[in-house]
Write a protein that holds these residues in place. Structure first.
Motif, short mmCIF file in Angstrom:
data_model
loop_
_atom_site.label_atom_id
_atom_site.label_comp_id
_atom_site.label_asym_id
_atom_site.label_seq_id
_atom_site.Cartn_x
_atom_site.Cartn_y
_atom_site.Cartn_z
N UNK A 101 0.85 -1.19 0.00
CA UNK A 101 0.00 0.00 0.00
C UNK A 101 0.89 1.24 0.00
N UNK A 102 0.68 2.13 -0.95
CA UNK A 102 1.53 3.30 -1.09
C UNK A 102 0.69 4.55 -1.31
N UNK A 103 1.23 5.68 -0.89
CA UNK A 103 0.60 6.97 -1.14
C UNK A 103 1.27 7.62 -2.34
N UNK A 104 0.46 8.23 -3.21
CA UNK A 104 0.96 8.84 -4.44
C UNK A 104 0.24 10.17 -4.69
N UNK A 105 0.82 10.99 -5.54
CA UNK A 105 0.12 12.17 -6.04
C UNK A 105 -0.70 11.78 -7.26
N UNK A 106 -1.68 12.63 -7.58
CA UNK A 106 -2.49 12.41 -8.76
C UNK A 106 -2.30 13.54 -9.77
N UNK A 107 -2.42 13.25 -11.06
CA UNK A 107 -2.17 14.30 -12.06
C UNK A 107 -3.37 15.20 -12.32
N UNK A 108 -4.56 14.77 -11.92
CA UNK A 108 -5.77 15.47 -12.32
C UNK A 108 -6.19 16.58 -11.36
N UNK A 109 -5.62 16.59 -10.15
CA UNK A 109 -6.01 17.60 -9.17
C UNK A 109 -4.99 17.62 -8.05
N UNK A 110 -4.91 18.73 -7.30
CA UNK A 110 -4.02 18.75 -6.14
C UNK A 110 -4.44 17.65 -5.15
N UNK A 117 -0.44 -2.39 -4.63
CA UNK A 117 0.18 -3.28 -5.60
C UNK A 117 0.26 -4.67 -4.99
N UNK A 118 0.38 -5.69 -5.84
CA UNK A 118 0.37 -7.07 -5.36
C UNK A 118 1.47 -7.86 -6.05
N UNK A 119 1.99 -8.86 -5.34
CA UNK A 119 3.03 -9.74 -5.90
C UNK A 119 2.90 -11.12 -5.26
N UNK A 120 3.53 -12.09 -5.88
CA UNK A 120 3.53 -13.46 -5.35
C UNK A 120 4.76 -13.76 -4.52
N UNK A 121 5.66 -12.78 -4.39
CA UNK A 121 6.88 -12.95 -3.60
C UNK A 121 7.23 -11.61 -2.98
N UNK A 122 7.85 -11.58 -1.81
CA UNK A 122 8.19 -10.29 -1.18
C UNK A 122 9.04 -9.38 -2.03
N UNK A 125 7.88 -9.46 -8.85
CA UNK A 125 7.48 -8.12 -9.29
C UNK A 125 6.09 -7.75 -8.79
N UNK A 126 5.91 -6.45 -8.50
CA UNK A 126 4.64 -5.93 -8.04
C UNK A 126 3.90 -5.26 -9.20
N UNK A 127 2.58 -5.36 -9.18
CA UNK A 127 1.74 -4.71 -10.18
C UNK A 127 0.55 -4.06 -9.50
N UNK A 128 -0.01 -3.04 -10.12
CA UNK A 128 -1.20 -2.38 -9.60
C UNK A 128 -2.31 -3.41 -9.45
N UNK A 129 -2.86 -3.52 -8.24
CA UNK A 129 -3.83 -4.57 -7.95
C UNK A 129 -5.25 -4.22 -8.35
N UNK A 130 -5.53 -2.94 -8.65
CA UNK A 130 -6.90 -2.58 -8.95
C UNK A 130 -7.05 -1.53 -10.06
#
Length: 301
Positions: A101-110, A117-122, A125-130
């Motif tokens: 779980x990570x916090x990010x900025x968004x491009x569409x608004x302040x 993100x999810x992975x099968x190993x610690x 590779x991780x990918x966006x889960x949703x």
């Protein structure tokens, strides 16, 4: 018997990563290995702004020697996020999968959002889960400042709990998929709360530690339930050297409790160029916690 030679040499164990600026530690213990997930500070010297575009990963089997695994997740892995503005995260294992779980900025608004993100190993590779934000700052409590930062997750009796917040601390349940909320968002009243919530459990007590006041110390509250109510206890960690923020991460490893945090003591370091450290954490028999003693030696001492 020969007399030991007198030396003024100081054993240096902190910061634990010295070849790159790291921040906001999150630690997952899995199969005897500690996986340390960090922010990656890239601001120029003297910059008033943070610059973070990805996250870094290190692992250790003794908390002293660390192996680098590069960057298994970048903000560009979230197509809906801005190209910069990566913030703190947290990693948890559930049913053999690993959720970051990570916090990010968004491009569409302040303002920002929390993604997962999810992975099968610690190590990924991780990918966006949703393919979309899990939490945004529009709901349920709009504020003048972006509150969608510093997620933390704990699983209690099979139920996952998500905490996060800036100036105000929030809590919600996660569903079994770990990628959606499973109930209403509630606010936790904590004195001096700035950011960086983290929850751990030991001997019937839940502890919520967080960045307290500014510049940040670490304060903590405790409760008999992960759902609260939370009783504020006091200071857990003083202001870190050369850094206005702090991010607590208490972890049990091989039967010993330790406390990860960051400061700005590496050469060229500071509030925007931070470094992860670790020292010992001591719980008392009465359920309180001794103040963490920040040391140069760290766990090597």
């Amino acid at each position: 018997m020969a007399t030991p030679a007198v030396t003024n040499e100081v054993i240096v164990g902190n910061p634990i990563i010295t070849d790159v600026y790291t921040s906001d530690p999150a630690v997952l213990v899995h199969d005897g290995t500690a996986y340390l997930y960090t922010g990656h500070d890239e601001a120029e010297p003297g910059s008033p702004d943070y610059l973070m575009r990805d996250w870094l990963l290190f692992s250790s089997t003794d908390l002293v020697d660390w192996k680098a695994h590069g960057s298994p997740l970048a903000i560009t892995d979230f197509a809906w996020a801005a190209s910069t503005g990566a913030k703190a995260g947290a990693v948890v294992e559930r049913d053999g999968r690993f959720y970051w779980y990570v916090a990010v900025d968004r491009p569409d608004r302040p303002g920002g959002a929390i993604g997962v993100a999810v992975a099968d190993h610690p190590t990924g590779p991780f990918r966006d889960a949703r393919d979309s934000a899990l939490v945004t700052d529009e709901v349920p409590f709009p504020t003048e400042s972006d509150h969608t930062i510093d997620p933390a997750v704990i699983v209690v009796d099979g139920q996952a709990h998500l905490f996060w917040g800036k100036l105000r601390c929030f809590h919600a349940l996660l569903d079994d998929s770990m990628t959606d909320l499973a109930g209403p968002i509630t606010e936790i009243e904590l004195p001096g709360f700035q950011e960086g919530a983290h929850v751990h459990h030991r001997d019937g007590w839940f502890y919520l530690s967080y960045g307290y006041l500014n510049p940040q110390r670490v304060g903590y509250a405790r409760s008999r339930s992960v759902d609260g109510p939370w009783e504020f206890v006091g200071i857990l960690n003083e202001v870190a050297g050369n850094c206005e923020t702090n991010r607590p991460c208490p972890v049990e490893f091989n039967g010993e409790w330790v406390f990860f945090y960051h400061n700005g003591v590496l050469p060229g370091g500071g509030s925007r160029r931070r470094s992860v450290c670790v020292d010992r954490l001591h719980h008392r028999p009465d359920g309180l916690i001794d103040r963490v003693r920040m040391t140069t030696e760290g766990l090597r001492g």
